[in-house]
Design an enzyme around this catalytic site. Structure first.
Site, mmCIF file in Angstrom:
data_model
loop_
_atom_site.group_PDB
_atom_site.id
_atom_site.type_symbol
_atom_site.label_atom_id
_atom_site.label_comp_id
_atom_site.label_asym_id
_atom_site.label_seq_id
_atom_site.Cartn_x
_atom_site.Cartn_y
_atom_site.Cartn_z
ATOM 1 N N TYR A 1 29.857 37.888 26.226
ATOM 2 C CA TYR A 1 28.931 36.770 26.073
ATOM 3 C C TYR A 1 28.454 36.489 24.646
ATOM 4 O O TYR A 1 28.014 35.380 24.368
ATOM 5 C CB TYR A 1 27.701 36.989 26.964
ATOM 6 C CG TYR A 1 28.045 37.005 28.430
ATOM 7 C CD1 TYR A 1 28.525 35.866 29.059
ATOM 8 C CD2 TYR A 1 27.916 38.164 29.181
ATOM 9 C CE1 TYR A 1 28.862 35.870 30.407
ATOM 10 C CE2 TYR A 1 28.241 38.180 30.533
ATOM 11 C CZ TYR A 1 28.705 37.027 31.134
ATOM 12 O OH TYR A 1 29.038 37.040 32.462
ATOM 13 N N GLU B 1 21.565 39.548 35.486
ATOM 14 C CA GLU B 1 22.307 38.531 34.742
ATOM 15 C C GLU B 1 21.512 37.231 34.586
ATOM 16 O O GLU B 1 22.087 36.170 34.349
ATOM 17 C CB GLU B 1 23.639 38.250 35.448
ATOM 18 C CG GLU B 1 24.553 39.465 35.525
ATOM 19 C CD GLU B 1 25.819 39.177 36.301
ATOM 20 O OE1 GLU B 1 26.662 38.417 35.797
ATOM 21 O OE2 GLU B 1 25.953 39.705 37.422
ATOM 22 N N GLU C 1 38.804 42.606 39.992
ATOM 23 C CA GLU C 1 37.689 42.081 40.774
ATOM 24 C C GLU C 1 37.800 40.572 40.905
ATOM 25 O O GLU C 1 38.559 39.919 40.175
ATOM 26 C CB GLU C 1 36.357 42.440 40.133
ATOM 27 C CG GLU C 1 36.153 41.873 38.744
ATOM 28 C CD GLU C 1 34.810 42.293 38.160
ATOM 29 O OE1 GLU C 1 33.817 41.559 38.387
ATOM 30 O OE2 GLU C 1 34.752 43.337 37.487
ATOM 31 N N ASN D 1 35.324 36.994 41.133
ATOM 32 C CA ASN D 1 34.007 36.454 40.805
ATOM 33 C C ASN D 1 33.829 35.131 41.549
ATOM 34 O O ASN D 1 34.625 34.207 41.361
ATOM 35 C CB ASN D 1 33.893 36.208 39.303
ATOM 36 C CG ASN D 1 34.054 37.477 38.491
ATOM 37 O OD1 ASN D 1 33.089 38.168 38.230
ATOM 38 N ND2 ASN D 1 35.292 37.789 38.108
ATOM 39 N N GLY E 1 30.614 32.562 35.121
ATOM 40 C CA GLY E 1 29.804 31.978 34.067
ATOM 41 C C GLY E 1 30.297 30.599 33.663
ATOM 42 O O GLY E 1 31.473 30.268 33.782
ATOM 43 N N ASP F 1 40.135 38.636 38.036
ATOM 44 C CA ASP F 1 40.448 39.343 36.796
ATOM 45 C C ASP F 1 41.502 40.412 37.052
ATOM 46 O O ASP F 1 41.492 41.080 38.101
ATOM 47 C CB ASP F 1 39.190 40.000 36.227
ATOM 48 C CG ASP F 1 38.092 38.990 35.921
ATOM 49 O OD1 ASP F 1 38.420 37.807 35.706
ATOM 50 O OD2 ASP F 1 36.911 39.380 35.902
ATOM 51 N N SER G 1 29.240 41.277 35.315
ATOM 52 C CA SER G 1 29.160 41.189 33.859
ATOM 53 C C SER G 1 29.207 42.546 33.172
ATOM 54 O O SER G 1 28.629 42.733 32.110
ATOM 55 C CB SER G 1 27.891 40.434 33.429
ATOM 56 O OG SER G 1 27.971 39.089 33.812
ATOM 57 N N ARG H 1 37.075 33.101 40.194
ATOM 58 C CA ARG H 1 37.908 33.684 39.147
ATOM 59 C C ARG H 1 38.343 35.071 39.575
ATOM 60 O O ARG H 1 37.555 35.810 40.182
ATOM 61 C CB ARG H 1 37.089 33.784 37.847
ATOM 62 C CG ARG H 1 37.913 33.794 36.591
ATOM 63 C CD ARG H 1 37.039 34.041 35.360
ATOM 64 N NE ARG H 1 36.638 35.430 35.280
ATOM 65 C CZ ARG H 1 35.408 35.841 35.009
ATOM 66 N NH1 ARG H 1 34.425 34.975 34.833
ATOM 67 N NH2 ARG H 1 35.142 37.126 34.945
#
Length: 305
Positions: free
Chosen positions: A213, A19, A267, A269, A273, A254, A147, A252
């Site tokens: 992205y 990433e 998951e 994070n 990003g 999800d 990602s 974060r």
């Protein structure tokens, strides 16, 4: 704290993970926002400089915008703990756990947090039996990548083995996960406060690397448009999912909200990003927090454990 109180700040960006490209974008955005706020911030790419240079160059704090391995998996956090340099985001254990989607699931299951059913895949797995047990379609992904790198959506059981081999190029630990149909949602957490939900609508079948992205067809809704009581219930459960992994600072979570009103967590994070398509700044903006205020708040929460 004032901008001057932070001292010289290293924005860790780039790195060696898959990433790297997104990390460079995140880091440049954070660097610019910190400088606009008066912080003495400088870029620092661990792929180009030895980490001992953080001390030699007189840095007092580190803002981590590294994504994936060596940045989000507890590795860099361990180094920063060793040299006692305060850093942003979660600590060593929480970072390592959240990066490992299998072990995240084990902890969530133990805590009563719903997550999709799954199977671990190996080269000699009975792929047909796994497809029959979990049902189709299936999501196949490396357990310790971010990602959606190496991720596939499998509609036919005969394609499961090929999806495994694709994921195994990125990680020896591969998950097959039942596909949960519903609304894609994410909950950003700042400090100990869940931010407004972001609802994601994708143009294709999969919220993959391109959709995350680069696609202009992916649509984001914040406010999410969900009823207030539903959003509040999801925020409460997301905060529990975040805390039980030991996460702190910011992050974060999800999830998928099904038509029946059930939510399944996918998951966490720990170094999300911070690009133009990123979700944490979007949620912060809906909460009345500018990008500059967001990065300064994250920096203010920097710590050593």
């Amino acid at each position: 704290m004032t901008a001057h109180d932070f001292g010289k700040v290293a924005v860790l960006l780039g790195g060696r993970s898959a990433e790297r490209e997104i990390s460079l974008q995140s880091g440049e955005a954070v660097l610019a926002a910190l400088r606009r706020s008066g912080v003495d911030a400088h870029p620092f790419d661990p792929a180009d400089q030895g980490l001992e240079m953080l001390l030699q160059q007189g840095f007092k704090r580190a803002f981590i915008t590294l994504h994936g391995r060596f940045g989000e998996d507890g590795t860099i956090q361990g180094v920063l703990e060793w040299i006692r340099l305060p850093y942003t985001g979660s600590g060593v254990m929480a970072s390592a756990l959240a990066m490992d989607k299998w072990r995240t699931k084990l902890i969530w299951q133990a805590a009563g947090i719903l997550s999709p059913r799954y199977a671990l895949l190996q080269a000699d797995s009975d792929f047909s039996a796994i497809a029959d047990t979990l049902g189709l379609p299936l999501i196949v992904k490396p357990a310790r990548e971010g990602s959606t790198i190496g991720l596939s959506k499998v509609f036919d059981g005969k394609d499961l083995e090929a999806a495994y081999h694709l994921a195994a190029q990125h990680d020896s630990l591969v998950l097959a996960e039942e596909f949960i149909a519903g609304q894609e949602l994410t909950v950003a957490v700042l400090g100990d406060m869940p931010l407004p939900l972001v609802r994601i609508e994708i143009a294709g079948d999969l919220y993959d690397y391109e959709a995350k992205y680069f696609s202009n067809e992916t649509r984001y809704f914040c406010p999410s448009g969900l009823p207030g009581d539903v959003e509040e219930a999801i925020q409460k459960q997301a905060l529990q999912a975040y805390r039980v992994l030991g996460c702190r600072g910011w992050g974060r979570v999800d999830l998928i909200l099904t038509p029946s009103g059930q939510f399944y967590f996918l998951e966490a994070n720990t170094s999300p990003g911070m690009t133009g398509h990123s979700l944490v700044p979007m949620a912060a903006k809906a909460a009345g927090i500018s990008f500059e205020e967001l990065v300064v708040k994250i920096l203010d929460l920097a710590h050593v454990e």
